[in-house]
Design an enzyme around this catalytic site. Structure first.
Site, PDB file in Angstrom:
ATOM      1  N   PRO A 204      54.598  48.951  67.945  1.00 35.96           N
ATOM      2  CA  PRO A 204      55.770  48.875  68.823  1.00 35.96           C
ATOM      3  C   PRO A 204      56.747  50.059  68.392  1.00 35.96           C
ATOM      4  CG  PRO A 204      55.838  47.114  67.130  1.00 35.96           C
ATOM      5  CD  PRO A 204      54.471  47.699  67.142  1.00 35.96           C
TER       6      PRO A 204
ATOM      7  N   ASP B  37      57.524  52.522  63.355  1.00 38.48           N
ATOM      8  CA  ASP B  37      56.760  51.229  63.935  1.00 38.48           C
ATOM      9  C   ASP B  37      57.931  50.290  63.542  1.00 38.48           C
ATOM     10  OD1 ASP B  37      55.170  49.126  63.698  1.00 38.48           O
ATOM     11  OD2 ASP B  37      53.643  49.955  62.463  1.00 38.48           O
ATOM     12  N   HIS B  38      58.065  49.407  64.654  1.00 43.65           N
ATOM     13  CA  HIS B  38      59.316  48.233  64.391  1.00 43.65           C
ATOM     14  C   HIS B  38      58.731  47.214  63.919  1.00 43.65           C
ATOM     15  CE1 HIS B  38      63.125  47.385  65.188  1.00 43.65           C
ATOM     16  NE2 HIS B  38      63.470  47.423  66.452  1.00 43.65           N
ATOM     17  N   ARG B  39      57.506  47.118  63.462  1.00 40.51           N
ATOM     18  CA  ARG B  39      56.879  46.067  62.751  1.00 40.51           C
ATOM     19  C   ARG B  39      57.279  46.226  61.189  1.00 40.51           C
ATOM     20  NH1 ARG B  39      50.548  46.784  64.005  1.00 40.51           N
ATOM     21  NH2 ARG B  39      51.408  48.712  63.185  1.00 40.51           N
TER      22      ARG B  39
END
Length: 424
Positions: A222, A396-398
Protein backbone atom coordinates in the site's frame (compact mmCIF):
# COMPACT_ATOMS: atom_id res chain seq x y z
CA UNK A 1 35.74 -39.91 -19.87
CA UNK A 2 32.48 -38.09 -20.36
CA UNK A 3 32.07 -34.86 -18.40
CA UNK A 4 28.66 -33.39 -17.66
CA UNK A 5 28.49 -29.63 -18.12
CA UNK A 6 25.80 -28.26 -15.78
CA UNK A 7 23.89 -25.00 -15.64
CA UNK A 8 25.95 -22.87 -13.23
CA UNK A 9 24.75 -20.57 -10.46
CA UNK A 10 26.14 -17.25 -11.63
CA UNK A 11 24.87 -15.27 -8.64
CA UNK A 12 24.06 -16.14 -5.03
CA UNK A 13 20.30 -15.95 -5.67
CA UNK A 14 20.17 -17.60 -9.09
CA UNK A 15 17.86 -20.63 -9.25
CA UNK A 16 17.33 -20.81 -13.01
CA UNK A 17 18.33 -18.97 -16.15
CA UNK A 18 18.02 -18.77 -19.92
CA UNK A 19 20.61 -20.43 -22.11
CA UNK A 20 20.77 -17.39 -24.37
CA UNK A 21 23.40 -18.54 -26.86
CA UNK A 22 25.85 -21.34 -27.49
CA UNK A 23 29.35 -20.13 -28.41
CA UNK A 24 30.43 -23.65 -29.40
CA UNK A 25 29.01 -26.41 -31.56
CA UNK A 26 29.19 -30.18 -31.38
CA UNK A 27 32.61 -31.37 -32.41
CA UNK A 28 34.43 -28.30 -31.15
CA UNK A 29 37.48 -28.80 -28.96
CA UNK A 30 37.53 -26.59 -25.88
CA UNK A 31 40.17 -25.78 -23.31
CA UNK A 32 39.89 -24.44 -19.80
CA UNK A 33 38.92 -20.76 -19.97
CA UNK A 34 37.27 -20.91 -23.41
CA UNK A 35 33.89 -19.19 -23.59
CA UNK A 36 31.21 -21.74 -24.35
CA UNK A 37 27.84 -20.11 -23.67
CA UNK A 38 25.98 -16.94 -22.72
CA UNK A 39 23.57 -17.42 -19.84
CA UNK A 40 20.92 -14.84 -19.01
CA UNK A 41 19.96 -14.28 -15.39
CA UNK A 42 17.40 -11.84 -14.02
CA UNK A 43 20.02 -9.06 -13.99
CA UNK A 44 22.35 -9.61 -16.92
CA UNK A 45 23.74 -11.97 -19.53
CA UNK A 46 26.98 -13.56 -18.37
CA UNK A 47 29.62 -15.47 -20.29
CA UNK A 48 30.18 -19.05 -19.11
CA UNK A 49 33.62 -20.54 -19.60
CA UNK A 50 34.88 -24.09 -19.76
CA UNK A 51 36.75 -25.60 -16.84
CA UNK A 52 37.68 -28.93 -18.44
CA UNK A 53 39.37 -29.78 -21.73
CA UNK A 54 37.87 -32.01 -24.38
CA UNK A 55 35.44 -32.23 -27.28
CA UNK A 56 31.81 -31.08 -27.15
CA UNK A 57 29.91 -34.24 -28.06
CA UNK A 58 26.35 -33.19 -27.17
CA UNK A 59 24.48 -29.93 -26.64
CA UNK A 60 21.50 -31.05 -24.56
CA UNK A 61 19.70 -27.73 -24.17
CA UNK A 62 18.82 -25.58 -27.17
CA UNK A 63 19.87 -21.96 -27.12
CA UNK A 64 17.00 -19.67 -26.17
CA UNK A 65 15.60 -22.16 -23.66
CA UNK A 66 14.05 -20.41 -20.64
CA UNK A 67 13.81 -21.65 -17.07
CA UNK A 68 16.82 -23.98 -17.07
CA UNK A 69 17.34 -24.97 -13.42
CA UNK A 70 20.75 -24.62 -11.83
CA UNK A 71 22.45 -28.03 -11.94
CA UNK A 72 20.70 -29.20 -15.11
CA UNK A 73 23.09 -30.99 -17.49
CA UNK A 74 23.28 -28.77 -20.59
CA UNK A 75 26.13 -30.43 -22.52
CA UNK A 76 28.53 -33.36 -22.58
CA UNK A 77 32.29 -33.02 -22.99
CA UNK A 78 34.44 -36.02 -23.92
CA UNK A 79 37.71 -35.67 -21.99
CA UNK A 80 40.90 -35.87 -24.03
CA UNK A 81 42.54 -38.24 -21.56
CA UNK A 82 40.20 -41.00 -22.67
CA UNK A 83 42.32 -42.06 -25.60
CA UNK A 84 39.98 -42.13 -28.57
CA UNK A 85 37.35 -39.43 -28.48
CA UNK A 86 33.94 -40.49 -29.65
CA UNK A 87 32.59 -38.65 -32.66
CA UNK A 88 29.65 -36.43 -31.92
CA UNK A 89 26.16 -37.47 -32.89
CA UNK A 90 24.68 -36.01 -36.05
CA UNK A 91 22.55 -33.60 -34.04
CA UNK A 92 21.70 -33.08 -30.40
CA UNK A 93 18.05 -33.87 -29.67
CA UNK A 94 17.26 -30.50 -28.10
CA UNK A 95 19.09 -28.49 -30.72
CA UNK A 96 17.57 -30.49 -33.59
CA UNK A 97 13.99 -30.17 -32.41
CA UNK A 98 13.99 -26.59 -31.22
CA UNK A 99 14.01 -23.79 -33.79
CA UNK A 100 16.73 -21.22 -33.35
CA UNK A 101 15.13 -18.19 -31.68
CA UNK A 102 15.27 -14.75 -33.19
CA UNK A 103 18.14 -12.90 -31.62
CA UNK A 104 17.09 -9.91 -29.54
CA UNK A 105 18.83 -7.37 -27.36
CA UNK A 106 19.94 -8.89 -24.08
CA UNK A 107 21.25 -7.30 -20.90
CA UNK A 108 24.97 -6.57 -21.11
CA UNK A 109 27.23 -9.03 -19.32
CA UNK A 110 28.94 -8.05 -16.09
CA UNK A 111 32.50 -9.27 -15.76
CA UNK A 112 32.57 -11.66 -12.82
CA UNK A 113 36.07 -13.01 -13.38
CA UNK A 114 38.87 -12.68 -15.94
CA UNK A 115 38.17 -14.88 -18.94
CA UNK A 116 40.49 -16.17 -21.61
CA UNK A 117 40.41 -14.31 -24.92
CA UNK A 118 39.19 -16.24 -27.90
CA UNK A 119 39.72 -15.80 -31.61
CA UNK A 120 37.46 -13.59 -33.70
CA UNK A 121 35.93 -16.47 -35.58
CA UNK A 122 35.87 -20.22 -35.67
CA UNK A 123 34.15 -21.65 -38.68
CA UNK A 124 30.90 -19.69 -39.06
CA UNK A 125 30.94 -18.45 -35.46
CA UNK A 126 31.66 -14.78 -34.85
CA UNK A 127 33.43 -13.98 -31.59
CA UNK A 128 32.38 -10.70 -29.98
CA UNK A 129 31.70 -9.34 -26.53
CA UNK A 130 28.05 -9.43 -25.38
CA UNK A 131 27.95 -5.62 -25.38
CA UNK A 132 29.20 -5.52 -28.97
CA UNK A 133 26.56 -8.09 -29.96
CA UNK A 134 23.79 -6.08 -28.32
CA UNK A 135 24.84 -2.84 -30.03
CA UNK A 136 25.08 -4.66 -33.36
CA UNK A 137 21.61 -6.20 -32.93
CA UNK A 138 20.06 -2.83 -32.07
CA UNK A 139 21.78 -1.17 -35.04
CA UNK A 140 21.03 -3.91 -37.57
CA UNK A 141 24.73 -4.55 -38.18
CA UNK A 142 26.15 -7.88 -39.37
CA UNK A 143 29.09 -8.75 -37.13
CA UNK A 144 30.51 -11.02 -39.81
CA UNK A 145 31.57 -7.94 -41.75
CA UNK A 146 33.46 -6.30 -38.88
CA UNK A 147 37.14 -6.72 -38.07
CA UNK A 148 37.78 -7.06 -34.37
CA UNK A 149 40.47 -5.08 -32.55
CA UNK A 150 40.11 -6.88 -29.22
CA UNK A 151 42.34 -9.68 -27.91
CA UNK A 152 43.00 -12.22 -30.67
CA UNK A 153 40.71 -10.38 -33.05
CA UNK A 154 37.62 -10.35 -30.85
CA UNK A 155 34.99 -7.75 -31.79
CA UNK A 156 34.50 -5.15 -29.06
CA UNK A 157 32.18 -2.17 -28.52
CA UNK A 158 34.45 0.32 -30.31
CA UNK A 159 34.51 -1.84 -33.46
CA UNK A 160 30.72 -1.91 -33.69
CA UNK A 161 30.38 1.81 -32.95
CA UNK A 162 32.90 2.58 -35.67
CA UNK A 163 30.90 0.42 -38.08
CA UNK A 164 27.69 2.19 -37.03
CA UNK A 165 29.21 5.58 -37.87
CA UNK A 166 30.30 4.28 -41.26
CA UNK A 167 26.79 2.96 -41.95
CA UNK A 168 25.15 6.26 -41.00
CA UNK A 169 27.63 8.15 -43.15
CA UNK A 170 26.89 5.91 -46.12
CA UNK A 171 23.14 6.39 -45.75
CA UNK A 172 23.56 10.18 -45.57
CA UNK A 173 25.38 10.11 -48.90
CA UNK A 174 22.78 8.00 -50.66
CA UNK A 175 23.72 4.40 -49.96
CA UNK A 176 20.72 2.20 -49.32
CA UNK A 177 20.64 -0.24 -46.38
CA UNK A 178 20.45 -3.90 -47.22
CA UNK A 179 17.12 -5.67 -46.94
CA UNK A 180 18.08 -7.44 -43.71
CA UNK A 181 19.66 -4.46 -41.91
CA UNK A 182 16.46 -3.62 -40.03
CA UNK A 183 14.27 -5.80 -37.80
CA UNK A 184 11.61 -7.61 -39.78
CA UNK A 185 7.97 -7.10 -38.99
CA UNK A 186 5.40 -9.82 -38.75
CA UNK A 187 1.65 -10.12 -38.98
CA UNK A 188 1.08 -13.34 -37.10
CA UNK A 189 -0.44 -11.58 -34.08
CA UNK A 190 -3.29 -9.12 -33.77
CA UNK A 191 -4.15 -6.41 -31.26
CA UNK A 192 -7.86 -6.46 -30.36
CA UNK A 193 -8.50 -8.27 -33.61
CA UNK A 194 -6.64 -5.68 -35.71
CA UNK A 195 -3.60 -6.83 -37.65
CA UNK A 196 -1.01 -4.09 -37.05
CA UNK A 197 2.52 -4.37 -38.49
CA UNK A 198 4.83 -5.24 -35.64
CA UNK A 199 7.80 -7.26 -34.52
CA UNK A 200 7.87 -9.75 -31.65
CA UNK A 201 10.63 -8.93 -29.16
CA UNK A 202 11.46 -11.59 -26.61
CA UNK A 203 11.65 -10.21 -23.09
CA UNK A 204 15.01 -10.44 -21.37
CA UNK A 205 15.12 -11.95 -17.89
CA UNK A 206 15.83 -8.45 -16.55
CA UNK A 207 12.65 -7.07 -18.12
CA UNK A 208 10.65 -10.06 -16.87
CA UNK A 209 11.97 -9.50 -13.35
CA UNK A 210 11.17 -5.78 -13.48
CA UNK A 211 7.63 -6.54 -14.65
CA UNK A 212 7.09 -9.16 -11.95
CA UNK A 213 8.54 -7.16 -9.07
CA UNK A 214 6.78 -3.90 -9.91
CA UNK A 215 3.46 -5.70 -10.37
CA UNK A 216 3.89 -7.37 -6.99
CA UNK A 217 4.83 -4.03 -5.43
CA UNK A 218 1.73 -2.23 -6.67
CA UNK A 219 -0.52 -5.18 -5.80
CA UNK A 220 0.89 -6.01 -2.36
CA UNK A 221 2.42 -2.79 -1.03
CA UNK A 222 0.00 0.00 0.00
CA UNK A 223 1.76 3.11 -1.28
CA UNK A 224 1.37 6.53 0.31
CA UNK A 225 2.80 9.56 -1.54
CA UNK A 226 4.08 12.74 0.10
CA UNK A 227 5.40 15.72 -1.90
CA UNK A 228 7.41 18.76 -0.84
CA UNK A 229 8.72 21.71 -2.85
CA UNK A 230 12.39 22.31 -2.14
CA UNK A 231 14.32 25.49 -2.86
CA UNK A 232 17.67 24.70 -4.50
CA UNK A 233 19.44 28.06 -4.66
CA UNK A 234 21.66 27.55 -1.59
CA UNK A 235 22.56 24.00 -2.65
CA UNK A 236 23.44 25.14 -6.18
CA UNK A 237 25.65 27.91 -4.77
CA UNK A 238 27.44 25.50 -2.43
CA UNK A 239 27.87 23.00 -5.25
CA UNK A 240 29.59 25.63 -7.38
CA UNK A 241 31.97 26.53 -4.56
CA UNK A 242 32.77 22.89 -3.80
CA UNK A 243 33.37 22.05 -7.45
CA UNK A 244 35.80 24.93 -7.75
CA UNK A 245 37.84 23.48 -4.88
CA UNK A 246 37.53 19.89 -6.14
CA UNK A 247 38.45 20.64 -9.76
CA UNK A 248 42.20 19.96 -9.24
CA UNK A 249 41.26 16.46 -8.09
CA UNK A 250 39.13 15.84 -11.16
CA UNK A 251 35.90 15.57 -9.14
CA UNK A 252 32.69 17.33 -10.15
CA UNK A 253 29.71 17.03 -7.83
CA UNK A 254 26.25 16.66 -9.31
CA UNK A 255 23.03 17.78 -7.67
CA UNK A 256 22.09 14.11 -7.44
CA UNK A 257 25.25 13.33 -5.44
CA UNK A 258 24.18 15.91 -2.86
CA UNK A 259 20.58 14.64 -2.79
CA UNK A 260 21.82 11.09 -2.12
CA UNK A 261 23.75 12.39 0.87
CA UNK A 262 20.68 14.35 2.04
CA UNK A 263 18.45 11.26 1.85
CA UNK A 264 21.05 9.18 3.70
CA UNK A 265 21.24 11.74 6.52
CA UNK A 266 17.44 12.10 6.64
CA UNK A 267 16.99 8.34 7.06
CA UNK A 268 19.43 8.31 9.98
CA UNK A 269 17.65 11.27 11.60
CA UNK A 270 14.22 9.66 11.04
CA UNK A 271 14.98 5.97 11.65
CA UNK A 272 11.31 4.97 11.52
CA UNK A 273 11.57 5.37 7.74
CA UNK A 274 14.78 3.35 7.39
CA UNK A 275 12.94 0.04 7.68
CA UNK A 276 11.57 -2.96 5.82
CA UNK A 277 8.25 -4.72 6.38
CA UNK A 278 8.79 -8.44 7.03
CA UNK A 279 5.45 -10.03 7.87
CA UNK A 280 5.19 -10.24 11.64
CA UNK A 281 8.47 -8.34 12.02
CA UNK A 282 10.02 -5.03 11.08
CA UNK A 283 13.65 -4.70 10.04
CA UNK A 284 15.12 -1.50 11.52
CA UNK A 285 18.34 -0.49 9.76
CA UNK A 286 21.11 1.42 11.51
CA UNK A 287 22.87 2.29 8.23
CA UNK A 288 21.46 4.11 5.20
CA UNK A 289 22.35 2.31 1.98
CA UNK A 290 20.88 4.24 -0.94
CA UNK A 291 19.93 2.43 -4.16
CA UNK A 292 20.29 4.81 -7.11
CA UNK A 293 18.09 4.14 -10.13
CA UNK A 294 20.16 3.94 -13.34
CA UNK A 295 18.59 3.41 -16.75
CA UNK A 296 20.32 0.80 -18.92
CA UNK A 297 19.41 -0.34 -22.45
CA UNK A 298 17.50 -3.38 -21.18
CA UNK A 299 15.70 -1.78 -18.25
CA UNK A 300 16.59 -0.37 -14.87
CA UNK A 301 19.17 -1.34 -12.29
CA UNK A 302 19.93 0.17 -8.89
CA UNK A 303 23.59 0.26 -7.83
CA UNK A 304 24.01 1.02 -4.14
CA UNK A 305 25.89 3.72 -2.24
CA UNK A 306 26.49 2.06 1.11
CA UNK A 307 26.49 4.12 4.30
CA UNK A 308 25.64 7.28 2.35
CA UNK A 309 25.12 9.35 5.52
CA UNK A 310 28.75 8.93 6.58
CA UNK A 311 30.47 9.35 3.23
CA UNK A 312 31.85 12.63 1.94
CA UNK A 313 30.23 14.21 -1.10
CA UNK A 314 33.40 13.65 -3.10
CA UNK A 315 33.38 9.94 -2.21
CA UNK A 316 29.71 9.62 -3.16
CA UNK A 317 30.36 11.40 -6.46
CA UNK A 318 33.28 9.11 -7.32
CA UNK A 319 31.36 5.95 -6.40
CA UNK A 320 28.26 6.96 -8.34
CA UNK A 321 30.29 7.73 -11.47
CA UNK A 322 31.99 4.34 -11.27
CA UNK A 323 28.79 2.42 -10.46
CA UNK A 324 26.77 4.11 -13.20
CA UNK A 325 29.48 3.39 -15.77
CA UNK A 326 29.64 -0.26 -14.72
CA UNK A 327 25.82 -0.51 -14.80
CA UNK A 328 25.61 0.81 -18.36
CA UNK A 329 28.38 -1.53 -19.49
CA UNK A 330 26.84 -4.50 -17.65
CA UNK A 331 29.80 -4.95 -15.33
CA UNK A 332 28.16 -4.56 -11.92
CA UNK A 333 28.91 -7.28 -9.40
CA UNK A 334 25.91 -8.72 -7.48
CA UNK A 335 26.94 -7.08 -4.19
CA UNK A 336 26.88 -3.69 -5.94
CA UNK A 337 23.16 -3.83 -6.77
CA UNK A 338 21.64 -6.24 -4.24
CA UNK A 339 20.38 -4.81 -0.97
CA UNK A 340 19.82 -1.15 -0.12
CA UNK A 341 17.56 0.30 2.59
CA UNK A 342 15.89 2.99 0.42
CA UNK A 343 16.03 4.27 -3.16
CA UNK A 344 16.29 7.54 -5.04
CA UNK A 345 15.13 8.09 -8.62
CA UNK A 346 15.98 11.37 -10.35
CA UNK A 347 14.19 12.22 -13.60
CA UNK A 348 14.78 15.94 -13.30
CA UNK A 349 17.49 15.90 -15.97
CA UNK A 350 14.80 14.77 -18.42
CA UNK A 351 12.56 17.71 -17.60
CA UNK A 352 10.07 15.73 -15.51
CA UNK A 353 8.51 18.14 -13.00
CA UNK A 354 7.06 15.57 -10.60
CA UNK A 355 6.38 11.83 -10.49
CA UNK A 356 5.55 9.03 -8.07
CA UNK A 357 8.02 6.15 -8.06
CA UNK A 358 7.13 2.52 -7.34
CA UNK A 359 8.68 1.09 -4.18
CA UNK A 360 11.30 -1.63 -4.68
CA UNK A 361 10.51 -4.31 -2.03
CA UNK A 362 11.70 -5.19 0.53
CA UNK A 363 12.61 -1.51 0.82
CA UNK A 364 9.87 0.66 2.34
CA UNK A 365 10.50 3.98 0.59
CA UNK A 366 11.77 5.63 -2.57
CA UNK A 367 12.40 9.33 -3.23
CA UNK A 368 11.36 10.67 -6.66
CA UNK A 369 13.22 13.82 -7.71
CA UNK A 370 11.76 16.25 -10.25
CA UNK A 371 13.41 19.02 -12.26
CA UNK A 372 14.70 22.19 -10.63
CA UNK A 373 13.02 25.17 -12.29
CA UNK A 374 12.51 28.87 -11.77
CA UNK A 375 9.22 29.46 -9.95
CA UNK A 376 7.49 32.30 -8.08
CA UNK A 377 8.35 31.62 -4.43
CA UNK A 378 7.91 33.33 -1.09
CA UNK A 379 11.36 34.34 0.23
CA UNK A 380 11.51 36.26 3.53
CA UNK A 381 7.78 37.01 3.32
CA UNK A 382 8.13 38.52 -0.13
CA UNK A 383 7.36 37.13 -3.56
CA UNK A 384 10.54 36.27 -5.45
CA UNK A 385 11.87 33.99 -8.16
CA UNK A 386 13.65 30.88 -6.86
CA UNK A 387 14.95 27.60 -8.24
CA UNK A 388 12.57 24.97 -6.87
CA UNK A 389 12.15 21.23 -7.33
CA UNK A 390 9.38 18.88 -6.28
CA UNK A 391 10.39 15.75 -4.38
CA UNK A 392 7.89 12.95 -3.78
CA UNK A 393 8.43 10.17 -1.28
CA UNK A 394 6.64 6.85 -1.83
CA UNK A 395 6.22 4.97 1.46
CA UNK A 396 5.10 1.45 2.34
CA UNK A 397 2.15 2.28 4.59
CA UNK A 398 2.40 -1.11 6.32
CA UNK A 399 5.76 -0.09 7.75
CA UNK A 400 5.74 3.71 7.75
CA UNK A 401 2.99 5.94 9.12
CA UNK A 402 2.11 9.11 7.27
CA UNK A 403 3.44 11.30 10.10
CA UNK A 404 6.83 9.56 10.01
CA UNK A 405 6.99 9.88 6.23
CA UNK A 406 6.14 13.57 6.56
CA UNK A 407 8.92 13.99 9.11
CA UNK A 408 11.42 12.42 6.70
CA UNK A 409 10.32 14.76 3.90
CA UNK A 410 10.65 17.74 6.24
CA UNK A 411 14.19 16.79 7.27
CA UNK A 412 15.17 16.10 3.65
CA UNK A 413 13.88 19.55 2.63
CA UNK A 414 15.79 21.25 5.45
CA UNK A 415 19.04 19.51 4.57
CA UNK A 416 18.75 20.56 0.93
CA UNK A 417 17.75 24.15 1.68
CA UNK A 418 20.51 24.52 4.33
CA UNK A 419 23.15 22.37 2.64
CA UNK A 420 26.11 23.10 4.92
CA UNK A 421 24.81 20.14 6.95
CA UNK A 422 25.84 17.93 4.03
CA UNK A 423 29.51 18.77 4.51
CA UNK A 424 29.58 19.06 8.30
Amino acid sequence: MSIELKMPALSPTMEEGTLARWLVKEGDTVSSGDLIAEIETDKATMEFEAVDEGVITQLLVAEGTDGVKVGTVIAIIQGEDDGAIAAPKAAAPAAAQAPKPTEVAAAPAPVTAPVAAVSHSSGDRVKASPLAKRIATNSGIDLAGISGTGPNGRIVKADVERSTKNTVSAELFGARPTADSHPSTGSGLTVDGVDIPHEVVKLSNMRKTIARRLTESKQQVPHIYLTVDVRLDALLKLRGELNASLEPRGIKLSVNDMLIKALGLALIQVPKCNVSFAGDNMLQYSRADISVAVSVPTGLITPIVTDAANKSLSKISTEIAELAACAKEGKLQPHEYQGGTASISNMGMMGIKQFEAVINPPQAMIMAIGAGEKRPYIVDDALAIATVMSATGSFDHRAIDGADGAQLMKVFKELVEKPLGLVA
